[in-house]
Design a protein around this motif. Structure first.
Motif, PDB file in Angstrom:
ATOM      1  N   THR A   1      -4.953  -0.241  -2.927  1.00 48.29           N
ATOM      2  CA  THR A   1      -5.527   0.243  -4.186  1.00 48.29           C
ATOM      3  C   THR A   1      -4.411   0.750  -5.091  1.00 48.29           C
ATOM      4  O   THR A   1      -3.276   0.923  -4.666  1.00 48.29           O
ATOM      5  N   GLY A   2      -4.759   0.994  -6.361  1.00 45.42           N
ATOM      6  CA  GLY A   2      -3.796   1.536  -7.320  1.00 45.42           C
ATOM      7  C   GLY A   2      -3.037   0.493  -8.100  1.00 45.42           C
ATOM      8  O   GLY A   2      -2.131   0.827  -8.875  1.00 45.42           O
TER       9      GLY A   2
ATOM     10  N   THR B   1       1.177   4.118  -3.443  1.00 47.13           N
ATOM     11  CA  THR B   1       0.672   5.489  -3.387  1.00 47.13           C
ATOM     12  C   THR B   1       1.362   6.393  -4.402  1.00 47.13           C
ATOM     13  O   THR B   1       0.846   7.468  -4.726  1.00 47.13           O
ATOM     14  N   ARG B   2       2.500   5.985  -4.909  1.00 47.21           N
ATOM     15  CA  ARG B   2       3.219   6.767  -5.921  1.00 47.21           C
ATOM     16  C   ARG B   2       2.543   6.595  -7.272  1.00 47.21           C
ATOM     17  O   ARG B   2       2.072   5.516  -7.618  1.00 47.21           O
ATOM     18  N   ARG B   3       2.465   7.663  -8.056  1.00 49.95           N
ATOM     19  CA  ARG B   3       1.851   7.605  -9.383  1.00 49.95           C
ATOM     20  C   ARG B   3       2.810   6.930 -10.359  1.00 49.95           C
ATOM     21  O   ARG B   3       3.844   7.486 -10.718  1.00 49.95           O
TER      22      ARG B   3
ATOM     23  N   GLY C   1       0.815  -1.210   0.000  1.00 57.21           N
ATOM     24  CA  GLY C   1       0.000   0.000   0.000  1.00 57.21           C
ATOM     25  C   GLY C   1       0.846   1.257   0.000  1.00 57.21           C
ATOM     26  O   GLY C   1       0.542   2.233  -0.694  1.00 57.21           O
ATOM     27  N   ALA C   2       1.945   1.245   0.769  1.00 62.81           N
ATOM     28  CA  ALA C   2       2.829   2.407   0.821  1.00 62.81           C
ATOM     29  C   ALA C   2       3.529   2.630  -0.519  1.00 62.81           C
ATOM     30  O   ALA C   2       3.675   3.761  -0.983  1.00 62.81           O
TER      31      ALA C   2
END
Length: 252
Positions: free
Chosen positions: A149-150, A125-127, A121-122
């Motif tokens: 997510t992502g 978070t980066r695009r 998760g950490a």
């Protein structure tokens, strides 16, 4: 910990020379979970040979974590802080990376699952253009990843918990581009992927490739995958190729 930089062979000295920094296009880091959550990997990345090392041309970062934790998470000190340190060092060393691939294997219990979820998760978070999660720990639950997510790519080996797999895929419905789901009960899996617990339809607008234990999508599910280009019948087993072609440096 094992770090591999793809490009050409270099000596396994503690320092990283300028040629490697300039030529490396991808990096693979292999380490036990305890090394990340206990801080050893971060300390190695802070050692004299790596201080200030920045690989501006590295585009792909491959992380392979293995072996369950040797002690309960609640007995480890500042696990979340160690995760934050590790993530910060990854992006400091590889600031232009656009493709993240994280593979986990051989973790054994809920503590491991929770920590893997926190780490993934950490990182997610980066695009990035690609965020891939590869689960090759047969028979182990993935409940700790439910809130991640992502993700753009998910690959799950046979024997993973159906409920955990469905939860992870649903959470990433808006970003998924490819899913290889080695869950055996496909007849139950598909309806649960396409309808939430309240009976509302779920759409996967970007999903182009789906591999699952079924040859044809039932008509009632077609609308959920408007971008689907490839439907494959998965074998249920992942054969993760070892693509390390060059440099291998033992870091610990």
């Amino acid at each position: 910990m094992h770090m591999s930089l793809r490009r050409r062979m270099v000596p396994t000295t503690p320092s990283i020379n300028d040629c490697v920094r300039a030529l490396a296009r991808s990096v693979r880091i292999t380490a036990p979970f305890a090394g990340v959550f206990g801080g050893k990997v971060a300390r190695i990345m802070d050692s004299s040979g790596f201080v200030g090392a920045v690989f501006m041309r590295v585009d792909h970062v491959w992380l392979n974590f293995y072996a369950g934790l040797s002690e309960p998470v609640d007995e480890m000190s500042d696990v979340q802080g160690e995760i934050a340190k590790f993530v910060a060092r990854i992006w400091a060393m590889f600031p232009r990376a656009q493709h993240l691939h994280m593979q986990v294997s051989l973790f054994t219990d809920s503590d491991d699952s929770q920590m893997v979820g926190a780490l993934l998760g950490a990182l997610a978070t980066r695009r990035l253009q690609t965020v891939e999660y590869v689960h090759v720990s047969s028979g182990v639950r993935m409940g700790g990843l439910a809130g991640v997510t992502g993700l753009t790519h998910i690959r799950v080996q046979d024997d993973a918990s159906l409920a955990d797999c469905v939860s992870l895929v649903r959470s990433n419905a808006q970003t998924l581009v490819e899913a290889d789901l080695g869950v055996v009960d496909a007849l139950d899996c598909l309806p649960r992927l396409t309808v939430d617990d309240n009976g509302e339809p779920i759409t996967y607008p970007r999903l182009r490739s789906l591999a699952i234990h079924v040859n044809l999508l039932p008509e009632v599910t077609v609308a959920s995958f408007p971008a689907l280009e490839t439907l494959r019948r998965t074998t249920g087993h992942l054969h993760v190729a070892n693509e390390i072609e060059t440099f291998c440096a033992d870091l610990a």
